[in-house]
Write a protein that holds these residues in place. Structure first.
Motif, mmCIF file in Angstrom:
data_model
loop_
_atom_site.group_PDB
_atom_site.id
_atom_site.type_symbol
_atom_site.label_atom_id
_atom_site.label_comp_id
_atom_site.label_asym_id
_atom_site.label_seq_id
_atom_site.Cartn_x
_atom_site.Cartn_y
_atom_site.Cartn_z
ATOM 1 N N PRO A 1 -14.882 -14.402 -23.922
ATOM 2 C CA PRO A 1 -13.624 -14.596 -24.644
ATOM 3 C C PRO A 1 -13.862 -15.148 -26.048
ATOM 4 O O PRO A 1 -14.790 -15.909 -26.283
ATOM 5 N N ASP A 2 -13.016 -14.722 -26.962
ATOM 6 C CA ASP A 2 -13.059 -15.212 -28.333
ATOM 7 C C ASP A 2 -11.636 -15.635 -28.693
ATOM 8 O O ASP A 2 -11.087 -16.483 -28.014
ATOM 9 N N ALA A 3 -11.060 -15.060 -29.724
ATOM 10 C CA ALA A 3 -9.672 -15.367 -30.044
ATOM 11 C C ALA A 3 -8.757 -14.909 -28.915
ATOM 12 O O ALA A 3 -7.702 -15.500 -28.667
ATOM 13 N N GLU A 4 -9.181 -13.839 -28.217
ATOM 14 C CA GLU A 4 -8.413 -13.317 -27.094
ATOM 15 C C GLU A 4 -9.277 -13.261 -25.840
ATOM 16 O O GLU A 4 -10.485 -13.042 -25.907
ATOM 17 N N LEU A 5 -8.650 -13.466 -24.712
ATOM 18 C CA LEU A 5 -9.277 -13.328 -23.396
ATOM 19 C C LEU A 5 -8.790 -12.031 -22.786
ATOM 20 O O LEU A 5 -7.584 -11.740 -22.802
ATOM 21 N N ASP A 6 -9.721 -11.239 -22.236
ATOM 22 C CA ASP A 6 -9.332 -9.947 -21.681
ATOM 23 C C ASP A 6 -10.304 -9.564 -20.563
ATOM 24 O O ASP A 6 -11.348 -8.964 -20.797
ATOM 25 N N VAL A 7 -9.956 -9.932 -19.328
ATOM 26 C CA VAL A 7 -10.788 -9.675 -18.154
ATOM 27 C C VAL A 7 -10.024 -8.761 -17.201
ATOM 28 O O VAL A 7 -8.827 -8.943 -16.978
ATOM 29 N N THR A 8 -10.736 -7.788 -16.638
ATOM 30 C CA THR A 8 -10.118 -6.872 -15.673
ATOM 31 C C THR A 8 -11.029 -6.717 -14.457
ATOM 32 O O THR A 8 -12.238 -6.548 -14.599
ATOM 33 N N ILE A 9 -10.436 -6.786 -13.272
ATOM 34 C CA ILE A 9 -11.151 -6.497 -12.028
ATOM 35 C C ILE A 9 -10.340 -5.470 -11.253
ATOM 36 O O ILE A 9 -9.141 -5.663 -11.009
ATOM 37 N N SER A 10 -10.984 -4.378 -10.867
ATOM 38 C CA SER A 10 -10.290 -3.359 -10.077
ATOM 39 C C SER A 10 -11.101 -3.066 -8.820
ATOM 40 O O SER A 10 -12.328 -2.994 -8.860
ATOM 41 N N LEU A 11 -10.396 -2.924 -7.716
ATOM 42 C CA LEU A 11 -11.012 -2.588 -6.435
ATOM 43 C C LEU A 11 -10.887 -1.086 -6.227
ATOM 44 O O LEU A 11 -9.787 -0.524 -6.303
ATOM 45 N N HIS A 12 -12.030 -0.437 -5.965
ATOM 46 C CA HIS A 12 -12.051 1.018 -5.829
ATOM 47 C C HIS A 12 -12.494 1.422 -4.423
ATOM 48 O O HIS A 12 -13.397 0.818 -3.842
ATOM 49 N N ARG A 13 -11.839 2.451 -3.928
ATOM 50 C CA ARG A 13 -12.241 3.098 -2.686
ATOM 51 C C ARG A 13 -12.220 4.595 -2.926
ATOM 52 O O ARG A 13 -11.239 5.113 -3.486
ATOM 53 N N GLU A 14 -13.281 5.254 -2.499
ATOM 54 C CA GLU A 14 -13.403 6.695 -2.696
ATOM 55 C C GLU A 14 -13.193 7.057 -4.163
ATOM 56 O O GLU A 14 -12.546 8.054 -4.505
ATOM 57 N N ASN A 15 -13.741 6.176 -5.031
ATOM 58 C CA ASN A 15 -13.704 6.378 -6.480
ATOM 59 C C ASN A 15 -12.293 6.383 -7.063
ATOM 60 O O ASN A 15 -12.050 6.916 -8.155
ATOM 61 N N LYS A 16 -11.353 5.760 -6.339
ATOM 62 C CA LYS A 16 -9.987 5.628 -6.835
ATOM 63 C C LYS A 16 -9.590 4.150 -6.808
ATOM 64 O O LYS A 16 -9.918 3.435 -5.863
ATOM 65 N N PRO A 17 -8.893 3.663 -7.847
ATOM 66 C CA PRO A 17 -8.483 2.262 -7.866
ATOM 67 C C PRO A 17 -7.370 1.991 -6.861
ATOM 68 O O PRO A 17 -6.323 2.636 -6.891
ATOM 69 N N ALA A 18 -7.613 1.047 -5.944
ATOM 70 C CA ALA A 18 -6.598 0.648 -4.976
ATOM 71 C C ALA A 18 -5.845 -0.596 -5.443
ATOM 72 O O ALA A 18 -4.701 -0.834 -5.048
ATOM 73 N N PHE A 19 -6.499 -1.382 -6.291
ATOM 74 C CA PHE A 19 -5.920 -2.652 -6.740
ATOM 75 C C PHE A 19 -6.525 -2.999 -8.095
ATOM 76 O O PHE A 19 -7.730 -2.839 -8.307
ATOM 77 N N VAL A 20 -5.694 -3.464 -9.024
ATOM 78 C CA VAL A 20 -6.162 -3.840 -10.356
ATOM 79 C C VAL A 20 -5.563 -5.189 -10.730
ATOM 80 O O VAL A 20 -4.344 -5.394 -10.614
ATOM 81 N N ALA A 21 -6.417 -6.106 -11.166
ATOM 82 C CA ALA A 21 -5.958 -7.414 -11.645
ATOM 83 C C ALA A 21 -6.458 -7.627 -13.067
ATOM 84 O O ALA A 21 -7.598 -7.269 -13.390
#
Length: 248
Positions: free
Chosen positions: A166-186
């Protein structure tokens, strides 16, 4: 490095088996773990940092500090960073309570080069698991899911973790994938603020007891999903596997 605060916005998007979205506001600290903030005594109940809230005690004994825990975690994986700075994004204890859904440690070598990233996920059952990631910057890194986090998600699939420093802005993403498709994104985003007494007090007013409210809000969303008849996944004894990391 100067200690900083980030006024954060957290979003959760579930894509299957139902579409469900929510967001909440809070704040996080960005600190040098060797130089943790020292607040006036009257303010300390609103921001305490305890080693026991993260990772595991060092197997080599000695003082149980956050630095010792990070060094111990890396040493177990054959990594040494003597003298390197470790910065971390985390929530502090507020009135004795802490809940860090995600803590991130950026581990540098003695020359200040970022070498490793540790992303530690905590669930509402008191469990936690740390994932070792390469320093991919704005690109995501993949790691096999190894912790039961939600009663509505199996312990399978893999995460894509994007965690630039992080610097002036914070930008973190975590996504859970099954069968190469996102099931959940935070996502975890926010703007940097000076860690002044005025800002700390201001955040206590707009986000009082933020760790407790965050944990309560997640449980409320769980009740909402249960009411929508999303299948519940029983919680089994945790099986901790050595992280399998792939750079994408």
């Amino acid at each position: 490095m100067l200690t900083a605060l980030y006024r954060t916005r957290i979003t959760h998007l579930r894509r299957s088996p139902v579409h469900h979205y929510f967001e909440q506001s809070g704040y996080s600290w960005y600190v040098d773990i060797d130089n943790l903030p020292r607040l006036p005594g009257w303010l300390q109940p609103f921001a305490r940092f305890e080693a026991e809230d993260h990772l595991s005690p060092s197997p080599h004994g000695g003082a149980d500090t956050l630095r010792a825990r990070v060094d111990g975690y890396l040493a177990e994986r054959g990594i040494e960073l003597p003298g390197g700075t470790v910065t971390a994004l985390m929530q502090a204890r507020v009135l004795g309570y802490v809940f860090n859904p995600l803590s991130v440690f950026w581990c540098h070598d003695g020359d200040g080069v970022l070498r490793h990233v540790i992303a530690e996920v905590h669930n509402t059952y008191g469990g936690r698991h740390a994932y070792l990631l390469p320093p991919t910057g704005d690109r995501p890194a993949a790691v096999k899911k190894a912790l039961y986090v939600s009663p509505f998600n199996e312990v399978d699939g893999y995460y894509l973790v994007r965690a630039p420093r992080p610097d002036a802005e914070l930008d973190v993403t975590i996504s859970l994938h099954r069968e190469n498709k996102p099931a959940f994104v935070a996502t975890l985003t926010g703007a940097r603020r000076k860690a002044s007494i005025a800002n700390i007090l201001r955040l206590q007013m707009v986000a009082p007891v933020a760790p407790l409210m965050g944990a309560m809000w997640i449980r409320i969303q769980g009740v909402t999903l249960w009411a929508r008849r999303v299948p519940v996944v029983p919680r089994a004894p945790a099986v901790v596997e050595r992280e399998k990391v792939d750079q994408l």
